[in-house]
Write a protein that holds these residues in place. Structure first.
Motif, PDB file in Angstrom:
ATOM      1  N   SER A  43       0.789  -1.163   0.132  1.00 29.60           N
ATOM      2  CA  SER A  43       0.007   0.051   0.019  1.00 29.60           C
ATOM      3  C   SER A  43       1.089   1.203   0.034  1.00 29.60           C
ATOM      4  O   SER A  43       1.235   1.648   1.251  1.00 29.60           O
ATOM      5  CB  SER A  43      -1.032   0.031   1.349  1.00 29.60           C
ATOM      6  OG  SER A  43      -1.651   1.205   1.192  1.00 29.60           O
ATOM      7  N   LEU A  44       1.374   1.681  -1.201  1.00 28.59           N
ATOM      8  CA  LEU A  44       2.448   2.807  -1.320  1.00 28.59           C
ATOM      9  C   LEU A  44       1.722   4.026  -1.156  1.00 28.59           C
ATOM     10  O   LEU A  44       2.365   5.079  -1.045  1.00 28.59           O
ATOM     11  CB  LEU A  44       2.907   2.629  -2.872  1.00 28.59           C
ATOM     12  CG  LEU A  44       3.727   1.406  -2.815  1.00 28.59           C
ATOM     13  CD1 LEU A  44       4.414   1.373  -4.344  1.00 28.59           C
ATOM     14  CD2 LEU A  44       4.713   1.409  -1.930  1.00 28.59           C
ATOM     15  N   SER A  45       0.287   4.143  -1.358  1.00 30.67           N
ATOM     16  CA  SER A  45      -0.503   5.582  -1.361  1.00 30.67           C
ATOM     17  C   SER A  45      -0.230   6.301  -0.248  1.00 30.67           C
ATOM     18  O   SER A  45       0.113   7.582  -0.490  1.00 30.67           O
ATOM     19  CB  SER A  45      -1.834   5.447  -1.901  1.00 30.67           C
ATOM     20  OG  SER A  45      -2.589   4.583  -1.080  1.00 30.67           O
ATOM     21  N   PRO A  46      -0.015   5.786   0.895  1.00 29.45           N
ATOM     22  CA  PRO A  46       0.147   6.728   2.005  1.00 29.45           C
ATOM     23  C   PRO A  46       1.634   7.204   2.122  1.00 29.45           C
ATOM     24  O   PRO A  46       1.900   8.390   2.625  1.00 29.45           O
ATOM     25  CB  PRO A  46      -0.115   5.831   3.030  1.00 29.45           C
ATOM     26  CG  PRO A  46      -0.696   4.620   2.680  1.00 29.45           C
ATOM     27  CD  PRO A  46      -0.496   4.535   1.162  1.00 29.45           C
ATOM     28  N   TYR A  47       2.573   6.741   1.335  1.00 31.26           N
ATOM     29  CA  TYR A  47       4.035   7.008   1.076  1.00 31.26           C
ATOM     30  C   TYR A  47       4.291   8.044   0.080  1.00 31.26           C
ATOM     31  O   TYR A  47       5.273   8.334  -0.128  1.00 31.26           O
ATOM     32  CB  TYR A  47       4.989   5.954   1.362  1.00 31.26           C
ATOM     33  CG  TYR A  47       4.584   5.136   2.640  1.00 31.26           C
ATOM     34  CD1 TYR A  47       4.842   5.527   3.902  1.00 31.26           C
ATOM     35  CD2 TYR A  47       3.695   4.197   2.747  1.00 31.26           C
ATOM     36  CE1 TYR A  47       4.612   4.959   5.021  1.00 31.26           C
ATOM     37  CE2 TYR A  47       3.257   3.216   3.753  1.00 31.26           C
ATOM     38  CZ  TYR A  47       3.745   3.866   4.841  1.00 31.26           C
ATOM     39  OH  TYR A  47       3.587   3.126   5.978  1.00 31.26           O
ATOM     40  N   GLY A  76       1.053   2.949  -6.648  1.00 31.74           N
ATOM     41  CA  GLY A  76      -0.468   2.331  -6.126  1.00 31.74           C
ATOM     42  C   GLY A  76      -0.512   1.358  -5.360  1.00 31.74           C
ATOM     43  O   GLY A  76       0.619   0.980  -4.881  1.00 31.74           O
ATOM     44  N   ASP A  77      -1.564   0.912  -4.979  1.00 33.91           N
ATOM     45  CA  ASP A  77      -1.673  -0.370  -4.103  1.00 33.91           C
ATOM     46  C   ASP A  77      -2.099  -1.411  -4.623  1.00 33.91           C
ATOM     47  O   ASP A  77      -2.715  -1.522  -5.598  1.00 33.91           O
ATOM     48  CB  ASP A  77      -2.692   0.090  -2.857  1.00 33.91           C
ATOM     49  CG  ASP A  77      -2.576   1.534  -2.256  1.00 33.91           C
ATOM     50  OD1 ASP A  77      -1.305   1.869  -2.373  1.00 33.91           O
ATOM     51  OD2 ASP A  77      -3.500   2.369  -1.847  1.00 33.91           O
ATOM     52  N   GLY A  78      -2.046  -2.635  -4.010  1.00 36.85           N
ATOM     53  CA  GLY A  78      -2.433  -3.920  -4.663  1.00 36.85           C
ATOM     54  C   GLY A  78      -1.657  -5.262  -4.041  1.00 36.85           C
ATOM     55  O   GLY A  78      -0.934  -4.848  -3.180  1.00 36.85           O
ATOM     56  N   ALA A  79      -2.299  -6.484  -4.208  1.00 37.73           N
ATOM     57  CA  ALA A  79      -1.651  -7.329  -3.696  1.00 37.73           C
ATOM     58  C   ALA A  79      -1.894  -8.536  -4.814  1.00 37.73           C
ATOM     59  O   ALA A  79      -2.756  -8.691  -5.347  1.00 37.73           O
ATOM     60  CB  ALA A  79      -2.307  -8.103  -2.469  1.00 37.73           C
ATOM     61  N   ASN A 135       2.873  -1.053  -7.970  1.00 36.11           N
ATOM     62  CA  ASN A 135       2.498  -1.551  -6.554  1.00 36.11           C
ATOM     63  C   ASN A 135       3.449  -2.438  -5.819  1.00 36.11           C
ATOM     64  O   ASN A 135       2.980  -3.347  -5.092  1.00 36.11           O
ATOM     65  CB  ASN A 135       0.975  -1.854  -6.370  1.00 36.11           C
ATOM     66  CG  ASN A 135       0.220  -2.828  -7.344  1.00 36.11           C
ATOM     67  OD1 ASN A 135       1.434  -3.427  -7.902  1.00 36.11           O
ATOM     68  ND2 ASN A 135      -0.806  -2.666  -7.798  1.00 36.11           N
ATOM     69  N   SER A 136       4.633  -2.302  -6.239  1.00 40.49           N
ATOM     70  CA  SER A 136       5.799  -2.897  -5.477  1.00 40.49           C
ATOM     71  C   SER A 136       5.782  -4.488  -5.443  1.00 40.49           C
ATOM     72  O   SER A 136       5.675  -5.112  -6.718  1.00 40.49           O
ATOM     73  CB  SER A 136       5.972  -2.177  -4.198  1.00 40.49           C
ATOM     74  OG  SER A 136       7.480  -2.550  -3.466  1.00 40.49           O
ATOM     75  N   ALA A 137       5.709  -4.975  -4.526  1.00 41.90           N
ATOM     76  CA  ALA A 137       5.921  -6.575  -4.320  1.00 41.90           C
ATOM     77  C   ALA A 137       4.686  -7.097  -5.048  1.00 41.90           C
ATOM     78  O   ALA A 137       4.830  -8.171  -5.219  1.00 41.90           O
ATOM     79  CB  ALA A 137       6.116  -7.093  -2.988  1.00 41.90           C
ATOM     80  N   ALA A 138       3.552  -6.234  -5.277  1.00 44.32           N
ATOM     81  CA  ALA A 138       2.438  -7.034  -5.760  1.00 44.32           C
ATOM     82  C   ALA A 138       2.399  -6.974  -7.566  1.00 44.32           C
ATOM     83  O   ALA A 138       1.842  -7.875  -7.930  1.00 44.32           O
ATOM     84  CB  ALA A 138       1.172  -6.051  -5.429  1.00 44.32           C
TER      85      ALA A 138
END
Ligand code: COA
Length: 314
Positions: A142-146, A159-162, A268-271
């Motif tokens: 969840s990158l959006s807060p950063y 962005g965010d994701g999994a 969304n990084s590791a996702a």
């Protein structure tokens, strides 16, 4: 067959994105000095999903992967959540997933930033070789807060994701080879301090990523005893489509063989890798018997490549 020679294979897969979508136009309309044209041309991104917590998204993606595998949490010996944005500093987000999915075995987080899912997959394969039966591997961020939403050079990218995969013991190896690496002396080119925002030298990250993944992917292909022509699908980390194109060109892979999902998800990084894999399996591009090349990089800098045979259960 001795334990040391026991292989593993992916038998379940899943992904989750938060409902809220922020398009490039939303960013521009919100006052960021940018445009949909600039972002799409320079990155391949059209939109990103935001608003999910790492735990929530991991649970949804993990449950999907369990359902596809036809198992329950009780059948899982270990859950690994690869993330650099855990819901709390401690405990790990894997503890939340453990509780909500009723995981039977252990739980731990892994932090290799955007390379985390591939690192975790390789680790899970090794743990299965030493005795575990089934590991749930999740890549979630969840990158959006950063994100500094006023910084146009980075806000557009994340962005965010999994995404998730169930890895299960198998009589044959499907992870044919891997190449894990890092250059800690480059950790200053991308980082986030406690209570800080994502800070990076975009150009330097771009250059380092292309160089590192090109070499790593080639190493993995070589150690599998294969050539680039044997690769059916490249499942790359989705940070910038121009990075994917540059790597594909250097390793001699036609772009039609690259799975690109960045237009919908941003980074969304590791996702990104498990989401791309889930997407390509669900839309039937990836078929049984295909040879996949997973490849990515993250702040650290870290990088990871893996060559896998796609051989789910019947
Ligand atoms: N919208 C419009 N213009 C922008 C912009 C935006 N969102 N961001 C930067 N610009 C401007 C710059 O200010 C610069 O203007 P100037 O020429 O007047 O100085 C111009 O566009 C070119 O900027 P530049 O930084 O050279 O663009 P770039 O092609 O290198 O793209 C990134 C920038 C960040 C998209 C690119 O470097 C990148 O993707 N790097 C990798 C980052 C990454 O993957 N991080 C995560 C790693 S896991």
């Amino acid at each position: 067959m001795s334990n040391a020679h026991v292989g593993s294979r992916i038998v379940g897969w899943g992904s989750n994105l938060p409902e809220k979508v922020l398009t490039n136009n939303d960013l521009a309309d919100g006052g960021l000095d940018t445009s949909d044209e600039w972002i799409y041309e320079r990155t391949g991104i059209r939109q990103r999903h935001v608003g999910g917590s790492t735990g929530e998204m991991s649970i949804h993606a993990g449950q999907q992967a369990l359902d596809v595998a036809g198992v329950t949490g009780a059948d899982i010996d270990l859950v690994i959540v690869a993330t650099s944005t855990p819901d709390q500093l401690m405990p790990g987000t894997s503890a939340t997933v453990h509780a909500e999915l009723g995981i039977g075995g252990g739980a731990c987080d892994m932090q290799a930033v955007c390379s985390g899912f591939s690192y975790a997959l390789v680790a899970a394969n090794g743990l299965i070789a030493t005795g575990l039966e089934r590991v749930l591997v999740i890549g979630a961020d969840s990158l959006s807060p950063y994100v500094d939403w006023d910084d146009r050079s980075s806000a557009i990218l994340f962005g965010d994701g999994a995404g998730a995969a169930v890895l299960e013991r198998h009589t044959e190896r499907t992870l044919l080879s891997f190449d894990l690496g890092a250059d800690g002396t480059s950790r200053h080119i991308g980082y986030t301090d406690h209570d800080g925002k994502i800070t990076m030298d975009g150009k330097e990250v771009f250059r380092t990523a292309v160089r590192a993944v090109t070499k790593s992917a080639q190493n993995a292909i070589d150690s599998a005893g294969l050539t680039i022509d044997d690769i059916d699908w490249f499942v790359p980390h989705q940070a910038n489509v121009r990075i994917i194109e540059a790597i594909a060109q250097r390793i001699g892979l036609p772009m039609e063989k690259a799975i690109v999902t960045i237009q919908n998800t941003a980074n969304n990084s590791a996702a990104t890798i498990p989401i791309a894999l889930d997407t390509a399996v669900r839309d039937a591009r990836v078929q049984r018997g295909d040879t996949l090349l997973l490849g990515g990089f993250g702040f650290g800098m870290t990088w990871a490549s893996a060559v896998m045979k796609w051989d789910p259960r019947d």
